[in-house]
Scaffold this motif. Structure first.
Motif, PDB file in Angstrom:
ATOM      1  N   GLY A  13       0.774  -1.237   0.000  1.00 35.10           N
ATOM      2  CA  GLY A  13       0.000   0.000   0.000  1.00 35.10           C
ATOM      3  C   GLY A  13       0.801   1.278   0.000  1.00 35.10           C
ATOM      4  O   GLY A  13       0.231   2.368   0.009  1.00 35.10           O
ATOM      5  N   GLN A  60      -3.540   0.261  -0.824  1.00 33.29           N
ATOM      6  CA  GLN A  60      -4.027   1.548  -0.312  1.00 33.29           C
ATOM      7  C   GLN A  60      -3.904   2.624  -1.379  1.00 33.29           C
ATOM      8  O   GLN A  60      -4.895   3.142  -1.862  1.00 33.29           O
ATOM      9  CB  GLN A  60      -3.239   1.948   0.941  1.00 33.29           C
ATOM     10  CG  GLN A  60      -3.631   3.313   1.510  1.00 33.29           C
ATOM     11  CD  GLN A  60      -3.176   3.467   2.948  1.00 33.29           C
ATOM     12  OE1 GLN A  60      -3.857   3.055   3.870  1.00 33.29           O
ATOM     13  NE2 GLN A  60      -2.008   4.067   3.142  1.00 33.29           N
ATOM     14  N   TYR A  61      -2.679   2.942  -1.766  1.00 36.43           N
ATOM     15  CA  TYR A  61      -2.429   4.075  -2.666  1.00 36.43           C
ATOM     16  C   TYR A  61      -2.614   3.652  -4.120  1.00 36.43           C
ATOM     17  O   TYR A  61      -2.002   2.678  -4.564  1.00 36.43           O
ATOM     18  CB  TYR A  61      -1.008   4.600  -2.434  1.00 36.43           C
ATOM     19  CG  TYR A  61      -0.588   5.688  -3.384  1.00 36.43           C
ATOM     20  CD1 TYR A  61      -0.981   7.004  -3.183  1.00 36.43           C
ATOM     21  CD2 TYR A  61       0.195   5.398  -4.491  1.00 36.43           C
ATOM     22  CE1 TYR A  61      -0.608   8.004  -4.055  1.00 36.43           C
ATOM     23  CE2 TYR A  61       0.584   6.391  -5.369  1.00 36.43           C
ATOM     24  CZ  TYR A  61       0.177   7.689  -5.148  1.00 36.43           C
ATOM     25  OH  TYR A  61       0.555   8.678  -6.024  1.00 36.43           O
ATOM     26  N   PRO A  89      -8.140  -3.718   1.010  1.00 32.16           N
ATOM     27  CA  PRO A  89      -7.998  -2.265   1.159  1.00 32.16           C
ATOM     28  C   PRO A  89      -8.148  -1.868   2.617  1.00 32.16           C
ATOM     29  O   PRO A  89      -8.525  -2.705   3.450  1.00 32.16           O
ATOM     30  CB  PRO A  89      -9.163  -1.725   0.322  1.00 32.16           C
ATOM     31  CG  PRO A  89     -10.194  -2.805   0.385  1.00 32.16           C
ATOM     32  CD  PRO A  89      -9.440  -4.110   0.462  1.00 32.16           C
ATOM     33  N   PRO A  90      -7.877  -0.602   2.971  1.00 29.88           N
ATOM     34  CA  PRO A  90      -8.067  -0.162   4.356  1.00 29.88           C
ATOM     35  C   PRO A  90      -9.489  -0.436   4.825  1.00 29.88           C
ATOM     36  O   PRO A  90     -10.443  -0.382   4.046  1.00 29.88           O
ATOM     37  CB  PRO A  90      -7.773   1.341   4.298  1.00 29.88           C
ATOM     38  CG  PRO A  90      -6.858   1.480   3.134  1.00 29.88           C
ATOM     39  CD  PRO A  90      -7.296   0.458   2.138  1.00 29.88           C
ATOM     40  N   TRP A  99      -7.247   5.109   6.764  1.00 28.89           N
ATOM     41  CA  TRP A  99      -6.032   4.764   6.054  1.00 28.89           C
ATOM     42  C   TRP A  99      -5.113   3.954   6.969  1.00 28.89           C
ATOM     43  O   TRP A  99      -5.115   4.133   8.189  1.00 28.89           O
ATOM     44  CB  TRP A  99      -5.300   6.035   5.617  1.00 28.89           C
ATOM     45  CG  TRP A  99      -5.965   6.750   4.492  1.00 28.89           C
ATOM     46  CD1 TRP A  99      -6.792   7.829   4.582  1.00 28.89           C
ATOM     47  CD2 TRP A  99      -5.856   6.452   3.099  1.00 28.89           C
ATOM     48  NE1 TRP A  99      -7.215   8.217   3.333  1.00 28.89           N
ATOM     49  CE2 TRP A  99      -6.656   7.393   2.410  1.00 28.89           C
ATOM     50  CE3 TRP A  99      -5.172   5.481   2.370  1.00 28.89           C
ATOM     51  CZ2 TRP A  99      -6.784   7.398   1.017  1.00 28.89           C
ATOM     52  CZ3 TRP A  99      -5.297   5.487   0.984  1.00 28.89           C
ATOM     53  CH2 TRP A  99      -6.091   6.427   0.328  1.00 28.89           C
ATOM     54  N   TYR A 100      -4.305   3.079   6.353  1.00 29.78           N
ATOM     55  CA  TYR A 100      -3.286   2.388   7.137  1.00 29.78           C
ATOM     56  C   TYR A 100      -2.295   3.421   7.656  1.00 29.78           C
ATOM     57  O   TYR A 100      -1.725   4.202   6.898  1.00 29.78           O
ATOM     58  CB  TYR A 100      -2.556   1.366   6.260  1.00 29.78           C
ATOM     59  CG  TYR A 100      -3.419   0.220   5.774  1.00 29.78           C
ATOM     60  CD1 TYR A 100      -4.393  -0.345   6.577  1.00 29.78           C
ATOM     61  CD2 TYR A 100      -3.226  -0.303   4.499  1.00 29.78           C
ATOM     62  CE1 TYR A 100      -5.166  -1.401   6.128  1.00 29.78           C
ATOM     63  CE2 TYR A 100      -3.997  -1.369   4.040  1.00 29.78           C
ATOM     64  CZ  TYR A 100      -4.968  -1.909   4.851  1.00 29.78           C
ATOM     65  OH  TYR A 100      -5.734  -2.960   4.412  1.00 29.78           O
ATOM     66  N   ALA A 106      -1.497  -1.693   9.421  1.00 35.49           N
ATOM     67  CA  ALA A 106      -2.083  -2.352   8.250  1.00 35.49           C
ATOM     68  C   ALA A 106      -2.454  -3.806   8.575  1.00 35.49           C
ATOM     69  O   ALA A 106      -3.531  -4.282   8.188  1.00 35.49           O
ATOM     70  CB  ALA A 106      -1.104  -2.299   7.082  1.00 35.49           C
TER      71      ALA A 106
END
Length: 404
Positions: A13, A60-61, A89-90, A99-100, A106
């Protein structure tokens, strides 16, 4: 409930900001590598060869390309009825998503996923390393030692040791001290960011860490030091084969060049350890009458009418007459015009290079494209760039504009 002996979790992520324009719209593990792979193919293939059939990929990103690429996991034989590969995903709650916050957070956010499989051990991996490792051998050593955690380590050059988490170990390989990126390292034995935890112990430390408001929620900064402080048995597991963190433009370029050195420093053609990937079927590549290729790898679907030397050429690339490519990584779908000259460059997917363009040939103290991320005179072009005919892109440039 069926218990799994080991479940793998791949941390995929990160934003990958050190890869500059390459990761503007793509998660780092989804970046192309070696002509026909993506970085995520390596840990996934390692899991398959190691007999680990349940893998969580924590995204994530910019996850779209990575999620689509992994799909149901069939290219890696990870489309299983009990197990397989899962994109994570988060966590989304009824109120909001979160978000992580760090590598440990995570995994913490995905404890419910792990509970489904009730694993005895959890293997934690990074999604941005190029290597071949039999995790089963590490797992066997972990279980034999009875340790709370086993960390894969390898010696690095002393001058690079301050970039890593450094382990000090006794004669039996037991970790006695851990320093995260020390200024004056006492050892050159670096953590590879590959951990095997006893699951119950992992769950305990993650939960305790989550309760600390000042924690970075990071394995290297928080979890491992806390375990050491509490006297947990922590083992090292030495690895001595090829391993490359491709988190920078320079290291990504170097790792690609390692495939085509003579002999190659890293062999992706090893039939005993195939690197699996999701590839579209393409026509064979074609070398035209004026085409010359040396010390390079050319992927399917390419048309080469120019000269390619010591370079990695991905699928569907067109190199027109008179063009010259040296020491470069050309990603998929790039078109290179007539008489263009490209030296020591990483060209993102679907770029169009006009006729008579020069890339990485000249030097310019007033270079408007100069970037501190492009060290060692490497040039990077963002995917989808169009370089107009006759343009000169100097050494050390990063071109993010769609037209230059």
């Amino acid at each position: 409930m069926i218990s799994k002996d080991c479940v793998a979790m791949i941390l995929a992520g990160g934003q990958g900001s050190r890869l500059g324009a390459l990761t503007k719209n793509v998660a780092k593990p989804a970046v192309e590598f070696g002509g026909k792979y993506r970085i995520i193919d390596f840990p996934l293939s390692n899991c398959v060869h190691s007999g680990i059939d349940t893998v969580g990929v924590l995204t994530q990103y910019q996850p779209l390309v990575l999620n689509t690429y992994i799909g149901n996991g069939s290219p890696w034989d990870l489309d299983r009825s009990h197990g397989g590969v899962y994109v994570l995903p988060p966590y989304q709650s009824a109120k909001a998503g979160e978000w992580y916050k760090g590598t440990a957070n995570a995994i913490y956010q995905n404890l419910m996923f792990l509970e489904k499989f009730n694993p005895k051990n959890v293997l934690i991996l990074s999604g941005d390393h190029i290597y071949k490792m039999h995790y089963g051998m590490m797992l066997k050593a972990h279980k034999t030692s009875g340790a709370a955690i086993t960390i894969a380590v390898m010696p690095v050059p002393w001058e690079e040791a301050s970039r890593f988490g450094i382990m000090n170990v006794d004669e039996n390989g037991i970790i006695t001290e851990f320093e995260e990126k020390p200024k004056n390292p006492k050892s050159n034995l670096a953590s590879m960011g590959i951990y095997i935890f006893d699951y119950d112990i992992l769950k305990k430390y993650l939960t305790e860490d989550e309760m600390k408001p000042d924690s970075s929620n990071d394995f290297g900064k928080n979890i491992i030091p806390a375990m050491l402080e509490n006297g947990e048995k922590m083992m090292s597991w030495k690895f001595s084969d090829y391993w490359k963190d491709v988190g920078t433009i320079s290291s990504l370029w170097e790792a690609n060049m390692d495939l085509i050195d003579n002999p190659p420093k890293f062999d992706v053609k090893d039939r005993l350890w195939n690197i699996y990937s999701r590839n579209m079927p393409l026509a064979p590549h074609y070398i035209g009458n004026g085409g010359k290729v040396s010390d390079s790898t050319i992927t399917e679907g390419c048309i080469i009418s120019g000269t390619v030397s010591h370079s990695v050429i991905s699928a569907g690339v067109i190199v027109e007459e008179g063009a010259s490519i040296t020491d470069s990584v050309i990603m998929s779908g790039v078109k290179i015009g007539k008489n263009a000259v490209i030296k020591k460059a990483v060209i993102g997917p679907e770029c169009v290079i006009g006729d008579d363009v020069q890339i990485g040939v000249s030097s310019d103290d007033n270079n408007k494209y100069s970037s501190h991320l492009c060290t060692d005179d490497i040039v990077l072009l963002e995917g989808g760039c169009e370089i107009t005919a006759g343009a000169d892109i100097p050494k050390g440039s990063m071109v993010e504009d769609k037209k230059a």
